[in-house]
Motif scaffolding. Structure first.
Motif, mmCIF file in Angstrom:
data_model
loop_
_atom_site.group_PDB
_atom_site.id
_atom_site.type_symbol
_atom_site.label_atom_id
_atom_site.label_comp_id
_atom_site.label_asym_id
_atom_site.label_seq_id
_atom_site.Cartn_x
_atom_site.Cartn_y
_atom_site.Cartn_z
ATOM 1 N N TYR A 1 7.874 8.916 8.578
ATOM 2 C CA TYR A 1 7.408 7.611 9.008
ATOM 3 C C TYR A 1 8.448 6.555 8.650
ATOM 4 N N LEU A 2 8.447 5.500 9.429
ATOM 5 C CA LEU A 2 9.372 4.399 9.211
ATOM 6 C C LEU A 2 8.697 3.373 8.317
ATOM 7 N N CYS A 3 9.444 2.805 7.397
ATOM 8 C CA CYS A 3 8.853 1.781 6.529
ATOM 9 C C CYS A 3 9.881 0.731 6.153
ATOM 10 N N ILE A 4 9.359 -0.441 5.807
ATOM 11 C CA ILE A 4 10.176 -1.552 5.349
ATOM 12 C C ILE A 4 10.038 -1.630 3.836
ATOM 13 N N LEU A 5 11.158 -1.656 3.147
ATOM 14 C CA LEU A 5 11.153 -1.819 1.697
ATOM 15 C C LEU A 5 11.314 -3.305 1.396
ATOM 16 N N LEU A 6 10.371 -3.856 0.643
ATOM 17 C CA LEU A 6 10.428 -5.273 0.287
ATOM 18 C C LEU A 6 11.088 -5.443 -1.071
ATOM 19 N N ARG A 7 11.938 -6.435 -1.162
ATOM 20 C CA ARG A 7 12.700 -6.740 -2.373
ATOM 21 C C ARG A 7 11.759 -7.232 -3.474
ATOM 22 N N ASP A 8 11.969 -6.758 -4.681
ATOM 23 C CA ASP A 8 11.201 -7.213 -5.837
ATOM 24 C C ASP A 8 11.787 -8.546 -6.297
ATOM 25 N N PRO A 9 10.986 -9.632 -6.338
ATOM 26 C CA PRO A 9 11.537 -10.934 -6.719
ATOM 27 C C PRO A 9 12.066 -10.969 -8.155
ATOM 28 N N GLU A 10 11.514 -10.143 -9.033
ATOM 29 C CA GLU A 10 11.943 -10.138 -10.433
ATOM 30 C C GLU A 10 13.163 -9.250 -10.666
ATOM 31 N N ASP A 11 13.303 -8.195 -9.855
ATOM 32 C CA ASP A 11 14.428 -7.262 -9.990
ATOM 33 C C ASP A 11 15.074 -7.090 -8.617
ATOM 34 N N PRO A 12 16.229 -7.710 -8.367
ATOM 35 C CA PRO A 12 16.857 -7.641 -7.038
ATOM 36 C C PRO A 12 17.187 -6.226 -6.577
ATOM 37 N N GLN A 13 17.372 -5.295 -7.510
ATOM 38 C CA GLN A 13 17.671 -3.916 -7.137
ATOM 39 C C GLN A 13 16.400 -3.100 -6.895
ATOM 40 N N GLY A 14 15.254 -3.641 -7.300
ATOM 41 C CA GLY A 14 13.992 -2.910 -7.199
ATOM 42 C C GLY A 14 13.256 -3.162 -5.890
ATOM 43 N N VAL A 15 12.232 -2.358 -5.672
ATOM 44 C CA VAL A 15 11.384 -2.471 -4.492
ATOM 45 C C VAL A 15 9.986 -2.845 -4.964
ATOM 46 N N SER A 16 9.432 -3.918 -4.393
ATOM 47 C CA SER A 16 8.102 -4.351 -4.807
ATOM 48 C C SER A 16 6.999 -3.723 -3.961
ATOM 49 N N GLU A 17 7.309 -3.433 -2.697
ATOM 50 C CA GLU A 17 6.277 -2.913 -1.796
ATOM 51 C C GLU A 17 6.920 -2.114 -0.671
ATOM 52 N N VAL A 18 6.196 -1.134 -0.176
ATOM 53 C CA VAL A 18 6.613 -0.334 0.972
ATOM 54 C C VAL A 18 5.628 -0.605 2.103
ATOM 55 N N VAL A 19 6.126 -1.109 3.234
ATOM 56 C CA VAL A 19 5.269 -1.433 4.381
ATOM 57 C C VAL A 19 5.497 -0.381 5.464
ATOM 58 N N PRO A 20 4.532 0.541 5.656
ATOM 59 C CA PRO A 20 4.706 1.560 6.700
ATOM 60 C C PRO A 20 4.531 0.953 8.097
ATOM 61 N N LEU A 21 5.283 1.485 9.057
ATOM 62 C CA LEU A 21 5.233 1.016 10.440
ATOM 63 C C LEU A 21 4.706 2.121 11.352
ATOM 64 N N PHE A 22 4.194 1.742 12.498
ATOM 65 C CA PHE A 22 3.712 2.667 13.532
ATOM 66 C C PHE A 22 2.683 3.651 12.967
ATOM 67 N N GLN A 23 1.718 3.144 12.215
ATOM 68 C CA GLN A 23 0.705 3.970 11.582
ATOM 69 C C GLN A 23 -0.262 4.594 12.583
ATOM 70 N N SER A 24 -0.491 3.950 13.696
ATOM 71 C CA SER A 24 -1.429 4.483 14.683
ATOM 72 C C SER A 24 -0.765 5.491 15.618
ATOM 73 N N SER A 25 0.414 5.170 16.128
ATOM 74 C CA SER A 25 1.077 6.052 17.101
ATOM 75 C C SER A 25 1.754 7.246 16.450
ATOM 76 N N LYS A 26 2.166 7.131 15.213
ATOM 77 C CA LYS A 26 2.796 8.218 14.454
ATOM 78 C C LYS A 26 3.859 8.970 15.264
ATOM 79 N N PRO A 27 4.957 8.293 15.625
ATOM 80 C CA PRO A 27 6.000 8.969 16.396
ATOM 81 C C PRO A 27 6.721 10.041 15.585
ATOM 82 N N ARG A 28 7.269 11.007 16.299
ATOM 83 C CA ARG A 28 8.052 12.069 15.658
ATOM 84 C C ARG A 28 9.412 11.524 15.220
ATOM 85 N N LEU A 29 10.148 12.349 14.506
ATOM 86 C CA LEU A 29 11.412 11.941 13.910
ATOM 87 C C LEU A 29 12.421 11.449 14.941
#
Length: 188
Positions: free
Chosen positions: A136-164
Motif C-alpha cells: 500500500y502507498l502511504c504518506i509519512l508525516l514529519r514529526d515536529p519535535e524530531d525532524p528525522q522522525g515520523v509522527s504519522e503514517v497516512v495510508p492512501l487508496f484504502q478502498s480500491s487497494k491497487p496492486r504493486l
C-alpha cells in the motif's frame, strides 16, 4: 494532458488509474473502481424481499413486508453514502501540499489536505493480510519535535487497494514532484 491505464486491485477487481499533469509541479492521480452493478443490487434486494415474503406467508403479519422494504432502503442509502467509494484521488502540488479525496457512490466527497511542510516522504509499504503480503502507498508525516522522525503514517487508496504495479506508477509520480521540491530551494 490525461492518461488512463487499466490495472487490478489486490482482490483481482479491474480498476483504472488516471494521471493528469496540470503543470510540472502539479499532478492528479485518481484510482477508479468498478461502478455499482444494478444486477447485484437487484439480486440482493430481491433476496431480502423474497425472504420477507416467506416470513409473511408463515406469520401473516404485514409488518414483516413493511420492515423488509424499510430496512432495504435504509441499508442502500447507508451503503451508497458511507461505504461504496467510486474513486480515490491524490492531487500533489509541489509548493502547497497533497490533497486526498474519496468520492462515494452517492456523490459525497471526503477531502483531506496535508501541507507539504508536514510531508516527510511518500513510500510503498507492505503488510501481511490473510496469509499474503499486500502493498500500500502511504504518506509519512514529519514529526515536529524530531525532524528525522515520523509522527504519522497516512495510508492512501484504502478502498480500491491497487496492486504493486499500479502503486509504483503513483509512487514515481509523487517522487518526481517531491524531488523537484527538494532541489528547488538549493538552486534559488
Amino acid at each position: 494532458m490525461a492518461e488512463e491505464r487499466r490495472f487490478r486491485s489486490v482482490s483481482g477487481v479491474p480498476i483504472a488509474l488516471r494521471r493528469r499533469q496540470h503543470s510540472a509541479s502539479c499532478r492528479e492521480l485518481a484510482v477508479r473502481g468498478p461502478r455499482l452493478q444494478l444486477r447485484s443490487l437487484s439480486a440482493a434486494t430481491s433476496a431480502v424481499w423474497l425472504a420477507a415474503y416467506g416470513l409473511f406467508a408463515i406469520s401473516e403479519n404485514s409488518m414483516v413486508l413493511s420492515a423488509a422494504i424499510f430496512i432495504t432502503l435504509i441499508g442502500l442509502i447507508i451503503y451508497l453514502h458511507f461505504v461504496k467509494i467510486d474513486q480515490e484521488s491524490l492531487l500533489v502540488i509541489g509548493s502547497l501540499g497533497i490533497q486526498v479525496t474519496s468520492s462515494y457512490a452517492s456523490g459525497k466527497e471526503s477531502t483531506t489536505f496535508i501541507e507539504m511542510g508536514q510531508v516527510k516522504d511518500v513510500v510503498i509499504n507492505e503488510a501481511i493480510h490473510m496469509q499474503k503480503v499486500i502493498y500500500y502507498l502511504c504518506i509519512l508525516l514529519r514529526d515536529p519535535e524530531d525532524p528525522q522522525g515520523v509522527s504519522e503514517v497516512v495510508p492512501l487508496f484504502q478502498s480500491s487497494k491497487p496492486r504493486l504495479d499500479c502503486l509504483i506508477e503513483v509512487y514515481k509520480s509523487c517522487q518526481e514532484i517531491l524531488e523537484q521540491r527538494k532541489t528547488a530551494p538549493q538552486s534559488s
